[in-house]
Design a protein around this motif. Structure first.
Motif, PDB file in Angstrom:
ATOM      1  N   VAL A 299       0.833  -1.215   0.000  1.00 39.21           N
ATOM      2  CA  VAL A 299       0.000   0.000   0.000  1.00 39.21           C
ATOM      3  C   VAL A 299       0.862   1.257   0.000  1.00 39.21           C
ATOM      4  O   VAL A 299       0.477   2.281  -0.565  1.00 39.21           O
ATOM      5  CB  VAL A 299      -1.044   0.064   1.151  1.00 39.21           C
ATOM      6  CG1 VAL A 299      -2.189  -0.867   0.887  1.00 39.21           C
ATOM      7  CG2 VAL A 299      -0.469  -0.157   2.506  1.00 39.21           C
ATOM      8  N   TYR A 300       2.042   1.142   0.599  1.00 38.85           N
ATOM      9  CA  TYR A 300       2.950   2.299   0.599  1.00 38.85           C
ATOM     10  C   TYR A 300       3.282   2.699  -0.841  1.00 38.85           C
ATOM     11  O   TYR A 300       3.232   3.878  -1.197  1.00 38.85           O
ATOM     12  CB  TYR A 300       4.215   1.951   1.386  1.00 38.85           C
ATOM     13  CG  TYR A 300       5.214   3.077   1.472  1.00 38.85           C
ATOM     14  CD1 TYR A 300       4.938   4.199   2.249  1.00 38.85           C
ATOM     15  CD2 TYR A 300       6.418   3.023   0.771  1.00 38.85           C
ATOM     16  CE1 TYR A 300       5.844   5.249   2.318  1.00 38.85           C
ATOM     17  CE2 TYR A 300       7.332   4.062   0.847  1.00 38.85           C
ATOM     18  CZ  TYR A 300       7.037   5.169   1.615  1.00 38.85           C
ATOM     19  OH  TYR A 300       7.928   6.206   1.692  1.00 38.85           O
ATOM     20  N   GLU A 301       3.584   1.702  -1.674  1.00 38.40           N
ATOM     21  CA  GLU A 301       3.875   1.985  -3.088  1.00 38.40           C
ATOM     22  C   GLU A 301       2.653   2.579  -3.789  1.00 38.40           C
ATOM     23  O   GLU A 301       2.774   3.512  -4.580  1.00 38.40           O
ATOM     24  CB  GLU A 301       4.339   0.711  -3.825  1.00 38.40           C
ATOM     25  CG  GLU A 301       5.729   0.232  -3.428  1.00 38.40           C
ATOM     26  CD  GLU A 301       6.777   1.345  -3.498  1.00 38.40           C
ATOM     27  OE1 GLU A 301       6.775   2.119  -4.469  1.00 38.40           O
ATOM     28  OE2 GLU A 301       7.596   1.465  -2.549  1.00 38.40           O
ATOM     29  N   ARG A 302       1.474   2.046  -3.481  1.00 36.01           N
ATOM     30  CA  ARG A 302       0.244   2.580  -4.091  1.00 36.01           C
ATOM     31  C   ARG A 302       0.009   4.036  -3.701  1.00 36.01           C
ATOM     32  O   ARG A 302      -0.391   4.854  -4.522  1.00 36.01           O
ATOM     33  CB  ARG A 302      -0.981   1.780  -3.612  1.00 36.01           C
ATOM     34  CG  ARG A 302      -1.220   0.537  -4.388  1.00 36.01           C
ATOM     35  CD  ARG A 302      -2.553  -0.065  -3.944  1.00 36.01           C
ATOM     36  NE  ARG A 302      -2.519  -1.500  -4.103  1.00 36.01           N
ATOM     37  CZ  ARG A 302      -3.263  -2.354  -3.433  1.00 36.01           C
ATOM     38  NH1 ARG A 302      -4.134  -1.921  -2.537  1.00 36.01           N
ATOM     39  NH2 ARG A 302      -3.172  -3.647  -3.643  1.00 36.01           N
TER      40      ARG A 302
ATOM     41  N   GLN B 171       2.138  13.024   0.753  1.00 40.62           N
ATOM     42  CA  GLN B 171       3.504  12.837   0.249  1.00 40.62           C
ATOM     43  C   GLN B 171       4.524  12.622   1.356  1.00 40.62           C
ATOM     44  O   GLN B 171       5.544  11.972   1.158  1.00 40.62           O
ATOM     45  CB  GLN B 171       3.906  14.018  -0.645  1.00 40.62           C
ATOM     46  CG  GLN B 171       3.194  14.001  -1.983  1.00 40.62           C
ATOM     47  CD  GLN B 171       3.146  12.598  -2.603  1.00 40.62           C
ATOM     48  OE1 GLN B 171       4.169  12.052  -2.987  1.00 40.62           O
ATOM     49  NE2 GLN B 171       1.964  11.986  -2.677  1.00 40.62           N
ATOM     50  N   CYS B 172       4.231  13.134   2.546  1.00 43.36           N
ATOM     51  CA  CYS B 172       5.199  13.018   3.645  1.00 43.36           C
ATOM     52  C   CYS B 172       4.982  11.755   4.489  1.00 43.36           C
ATOM     53  O   CYS B 172       5.708  11.519   5.456  1.00 43.36           O
ATOM     54  CB  CYS B 172       5.085  14.254   4.534  1.00 43.36           C
ATOM     55  SG  CYS B 172       3.379  14.496   5.086  1.00 43.36           S
ATOM     56  N   VAL B 173       3.991  10.936   4.137  1.00 44.99           N
ATOM     57  CA  VAL B 173       3.670   9.760   4.970  1.00 44.99           C
ATOM     58  C   VAL B 173       4.792   8.720   4.884  1.00 44.99           C
ATOM     59  O   VAL B 173       5.111   8.235   3.799  1.00 44.99           O
ATOM     60  CB  VAL B 173       2.336   9.119   4.498  1.00 44.99           C
ATOM     61  CG1 VAL B 173       2.107   7.773   5.161  1.00 44.99           C
ATOM     62  CG2 VAL B 173       1.166  10.055   4.792  1.00 44.99           C
ATOM     63  N   PRO B 174       5.435   8.369   6.015  1.00 43.96           N
ATOM     64  CA  PRO B 174       6.511   7.376   5.956  1.00 43.96           C
ATOM     65  C   PRO B 174       5.963   5.943   6.038  1.00 43.96           C
ATOM     66  O   PRO B 174       4.857   5.726   6.537  1.00 43.96           O
ATOM     67  CB  PRO B 174       7.351   7.694   7.199  1.00 43.96           C
ATOM     68  CG  PRO B 174       6.406   8.333   8.152  1.00 43.96           C
ATOM     69  CD  PRO B 174       5.280   8.943   7.355  1.00 43.96           C
ATOM     70  N   LEU B 175       6.772   4.983   5.582  1.00 42.32           N
ATOM     71  CA  LEU B 175       6.360   3.577   5.638  1.00 42.32           C
ATOM     72  C   LEU B 175       6.059   3.161   7.078  1.00 42.32           C
ATOM     73  O   LEU B 175       5.127   2.392   7.331  1.00 42.32           O
ATOM     74  CB  LEU B 175       7.461   2.691   5.031  1.00 42.32           C
ATOM     75  CG  LEU B 175       7.222   1.182   5.104  1.00 42.32           C
ATOM     76  CD1 LEU B 175       5.952   0.769   4.348  1.00 42.32           C
ATOM     77  CD2 LEU B 175       8.427   0.409   4.551  1.00 42.32           C
TER      78      LEU B 175
END
Ligand code: TTP
Ligand code: MG
Length: 230
Positions: free
Chosen positions: A159-162, A172-176
């Motif tokens: 989902v991180y890639e999505r 855009q700033c959301v980290p894994l």
């Protein structure tokens, strides 16, 4: 006989409308909740309440989602208060159809997002306490119906890639690491049942598949949602 017929008609005119079979669609950010709901557009007799996030992006022109990500210490409380209100409004919305599908619920706001903000210190304990009092009050005093939860289970890295690909500007700033924490909170709530309240049976769907293959997976849930052999 005429009297009886009259009474019967009076009864059906005044009887409360039957409650819809209510399905809450849950899963991590980017797990495909909106896509899942859109799959059900093809069916009649179903009300779809999608993308509450659009309300959070525009309250009288204010983008609360953006404010929250840019300055969480200042805006998380305001943001979560508004999320709760919009979710409650969706829970209470009446439908003319026998089935109602909702993207998210007041429960995931509480058990996943607010819980994370408390643990990470984004919410001051006093702010958390106020939100918690509201949740308890709603829980006790406001009927919130749920008949089934569809859990779109995903792997955080996928989902991180999505999320990166979808490029919703606020995220855009959301980290894994945040996605991993949210995943754990969804699992604790819906699979491990560490919270007292899981308001309905949970149907787990493998939502890691990409768009070209996911329809087959979604189809598996049709009979439970439409409650007929399909
Ligand atoms: P989601 O409610 O997960 O919606 P989505 O459209 O991203 O999901 P999907 O791709 O599966 O359709 O999240 C929307 C944004 O709102 C996301 O950036 C996380 C944020 N959010 C909170 O910060 N607090 C909350 O209580 C909720 C419900 C969402
Ligand atoms: Mg969505």
């Amino acid at each position: 006989l005429t009297n009886c017929t009259g009474l019967f008609f009076r009864h059906i005119m005044t009887a409360p409308a039957a409650k819809p079979f209510t399905v809450l669609v849950e899963g991590n950010i980017g797990s495909g909740k909106t896509t899942f709901l859109e799959h059900f557009q093809q069916f009649e007799d179903i009300t779809l309440l999608t993308e509450p996030v659009e309300e959070w992006r525009n309250l009288n022109g204010w983008n609360l989602l953006d404010l929250m990500y840019k300055d969480p210490a200042k805006w998380a409380m305001t943001f979560q208060a508004y999320v709760s209100l919009t979710m409650l409004e969706m829970h209470r919305r009446t439908t003319k159809t026998p089935v109602k599908l909702m993207e998210r619920s007041i429960f995931s706001a509480r058990y996943c997002f607010v819980e994370h903000m408390k643990r990470s210190g984004t919410l001051h304990p006093a702010q958390y306490s106020v939100l918690n009092e509201w949740f308890d009050f709603i829980d006790n005093e406001v009927p919130v119906d749920a008949d089934l939860i569809v859990y779109l289970k995903t792997t955080p890295s996928i989902v991180y890639e999505r999320i990166k690909k979808r490029a919703r500007s606020e995220e855009q700033c959301v980290p894994l690491s945040y996605i991993v924490e949210l995943h754990k909170l969804h699992e604790d709530w819906l699979i491990n049942r560490t919270h007292a309240e899981c308001p309905a049976p949970v149907l787990v769907i493998d939502a890691d598949l990409d768009l070209s293959q996911i329809t087959e997976e979604y189809k598996k849930s049709e009979h439970q949602i439409l409650r007929k052999a399909v």
